[in-house]
Design a protein around this motif. Structure first.
Motif, PDB file in Angstrom:
ATOM      1  N   GLY A  43       3.557   3.343  -1.817  1.00  0.00           N
ATOM      2  CA  GLY A  43       3.057   4.397  -0.951  1.00  0.00           C
ATOM      3  C   GLY A  43       4.035   4.715   0.160  1.00  0.00           C
ATOM      4  N   GLN A  44       5.320   4.511  -0.109  1.00  0.00           N
ATOM      5  CA  GLN A  44       6.353   4.582   0.922  1.00  0.00           C
ATOM      6  C   GLN A  44       6.876   6.000   1.113  1.00  0.00           C
ATOM      7  OE1 GLN A  44       9.480   1.729   0.383  1.00  0.00           O
ATOM      8  NE2 GLN A  44      10.748   2.536   2.019  1.00  0.00           N
ATOM      9  N   ARG A 122      -4.049   5.905  -3.181  1.00  0.00           N
ATOM     10  CA  ARG A 122      -5.005   4.793  -3.098  1.00  0.00           C
ATOM     11  C   ARG A 122      -4.398   3.533  -3.712  1.00  0.00           C
ATOM     12  NH1 ARG A 122     -10.764   5.353  -6.063  1.00  0.00           N
ATOM     13  NH2 ARG A 122      -9.360   5.409  -7.857  1.00  0.00           N
ATOM     14  N   LEU A 123      -4.727   2.409  -3.092  1.00  0.00           N
ATOM     15  CA  LEU A 123      -4.314   1.104  -3.614  1.00  0.00           C
ATOM     16  C   LEU A 123      -5.524   0.192  -3.672  1.00  0.00           C
ATOM     17  CD1 LEU A 123      -1.994  -0.883  -4.425  1.00  0.00           C
ATOM     18  CD2 LEU A 123      -1.911  -1.546  -2.013  1.00  0.00           C
ATOM     19  N   LYS A 124      -5.728  -0.414  -4.842  1.00  0.00           N
ATOM     20  CA  LYS A 124      -6.762  -1.448  -5.008  1.00  0.00           C
ATOM     21  C   LYS A 124      -6.088  -2.733  -5.457  1.00  0.00           C
ATOM     22  CE  LYS A 124     -10.814   1.381  -6.110  1.00  0.00           C
ATOM     23  NZ  LYS A 124     -11.882   1.633  -7.115  1.00  0.00           N
ATOM     24  N   PHE A 137     -10.462  -5.067  -1.437  1.00  0.00           N
ATOM     25  CA  PHE A 137     -10.239  -4.015  -0.450  1.00  0.00           C
ATOM     26  C   PHE A 137      -9.918  -2.709  -1.153  1.00  0.00           C
ATOM     27  CE2 PHE A 137      -6.017  -5.561  -1.443  1.00  0.00           C
ATOM     28  CZ  PHE A 137      -5.259  -4.402  -1.515  1.00  0.00           C
ATOM     29  N   GLU A 138      -9.990  -1.649  -0.400  1.00  0.00           N
ATOM     30  CA  GLU A 138      -9.531  -0.343  -0.839  1.00  0.00           C
ATOM     31  C   GLU A 138      -8.695   0.233   0.285  1.00  0.00           C
ATOM     32  OE1 GLU A 138     -11.840   2.570  -3.664  1.00  0.00           O
ATOM     33  OE2 GLU A 138     -12.464   2.885  -1.583  1.00  0.00           O
ATOM     34  N   LEU A 139      -7.435   0.562  -0.007  1.00  0.00           N
ATOM     35  CA  LEU A 139      -6.513   1.121   0.979  1.00  0.00           C
ATOM     36  C   LEU A 139      -6.198   2.550   0.559  1.00  0.00           C
ATOM     37  CD1 LEU A 139      -4.440   1.261   3.253  1.00  0.00           C
ATOM     38  CD2 LEU A 139      -2.933  -0.218   1.921  1.00  0.00           C
TER      39      LEU A 139
END
Length: 304
Positions: A43-44, A122-124, A137-139
């Motif tokens: 996500g950079q 989104r990241l899981k 978590f969910e980011l």
């Protein structure tokens, strides 16, 4: 990088492309010509250019551009750990995971997207993540490019598990400057800071502005929500506004440490400065169902 392979568009001014390693990136373009490029690896933010095509973020000429390496530059997302103090790898694992484009994000009322170009990622956690950090978590990350070319990042972290967890976080922002010895940072005056070069001893900032003559690695605590970086040679000012991110980390490795970093040029410390909006001293704790939100607004203007 080769940006020839296009996947298609999600909305106006948004293009999904692939680099030469096959990693998807999102290219945002404003109507006036500003742009931002975001990699799904970590996500950079890899690039942020103004309407004249000038790159505003620093990326090392020696940066390793192939995963699993993290690109030295841009804006890596550091979660659930920022720094090396803790059980995880330095700066956490979020910056080294493959994120996905989030086509149906929940509403985010605090940010107006009218006339702006944006993408939601989104990241899981994966099974491997659970082994080293056993929390669900969910980011979510929204990247917004305004018509004026200003950049906004909004992160939301939700606890979707049955037990509380704590984390630190940072937007590890590498700013491109013309000459570090001609740069000053305002907005840190009178703040307490922890000096990483003195085993985190606590000091109080005495100067009206922070200038650079040697290595700096400091955590400024409970800073104001606006910090300015003045680049005298280019006559431009970066304004860093933040919310939900109490601390500011300022870092420049200077000459000796630059030579010891393999993916960093020996002389590149002269043209970069990290000013990171972060959660450092007091980690955030989320109970089940709770959500934390952090926001960073970056803008650039001409200065005298």
């Amino acid at each position: 990088m080769d940006h020839s392979a296009a996947d298609g568009n999600h909305r106006t001014g948004v293009e999904v492309i692939k680099d030469k390693n096959g990693v998807s990136q999102v290219l945002l373009r404003s109507p006036r010509g500003a742009s931002a490029r975001v990699s799904l690896h970590g996500g950079q933010i890899l690039s942020w250019k103004n309407e004249w095509g000038e790159e505003l973020l620093f990326t090392s000429s020696k940066a390793i551009l192939k995963p699993p390496a993290v690109v030295r530059g841009g804006i890596p997302i550091c979660f659930p750990q920022f720094g090396s103090r803790g059980p995880l790898e330095q700066h956490g694992f979020a910056r080294n995971k493959m994120w996905t484009i989030d086509d149906n994000p929940p509403p985010l009322q605090s940010i107006d997207t009218k006339g702006k170009t944006f993408i939601d990622l989104r990241l899981k956690p994966s099974d491997d993540d659970f082994k080293i950090w056993p929390h669900s978590f969910e980011l979510r990350l929204r990247v917004v490019l305004s018509a004026e070319g200003f950049l906004t990042l909004v992160s939301r972290i939700r606890n979707v598990n049955s037990k509380p967890f704590s984390f630190s976080f940072a937007y590890h922002t590498y700013i491109s400057v013309s000459d570090i010895s001609e740069v000053r940072v305002e907005g840190l005056e009178t703040l307490d800071y922890l000096d990483n070069l003195c085993n985190r001893e606590r000091f109080t900032e005495q100067g009206d502005a922070l200038t650079f003559e040697t290595e700096v690695d400091r955590i400024y605590l409970s800073s104001s929500d606006a910090v300015a970086v003045f680049d005298h040679e280019k006559k431009r000012t970066f304004l860093i506004r933040k919310n939900g991110l109490p601390d500011i980390v300022v870092w420049n490795p200077w000459e000796k440490k630059s030579k010891a970093i393999t993916d960093f040029g020996d002389e590149e410390y002269k043209v970069m400065l990290c000013v990171d909006a972060s959660v450092m001293e007091r980690p955030i704790t989320l109970k089940p169902g709770e959500e934390w939100r952090g926001r960073l607004d970056l803008s650039v203007m001409a200065s005298i």
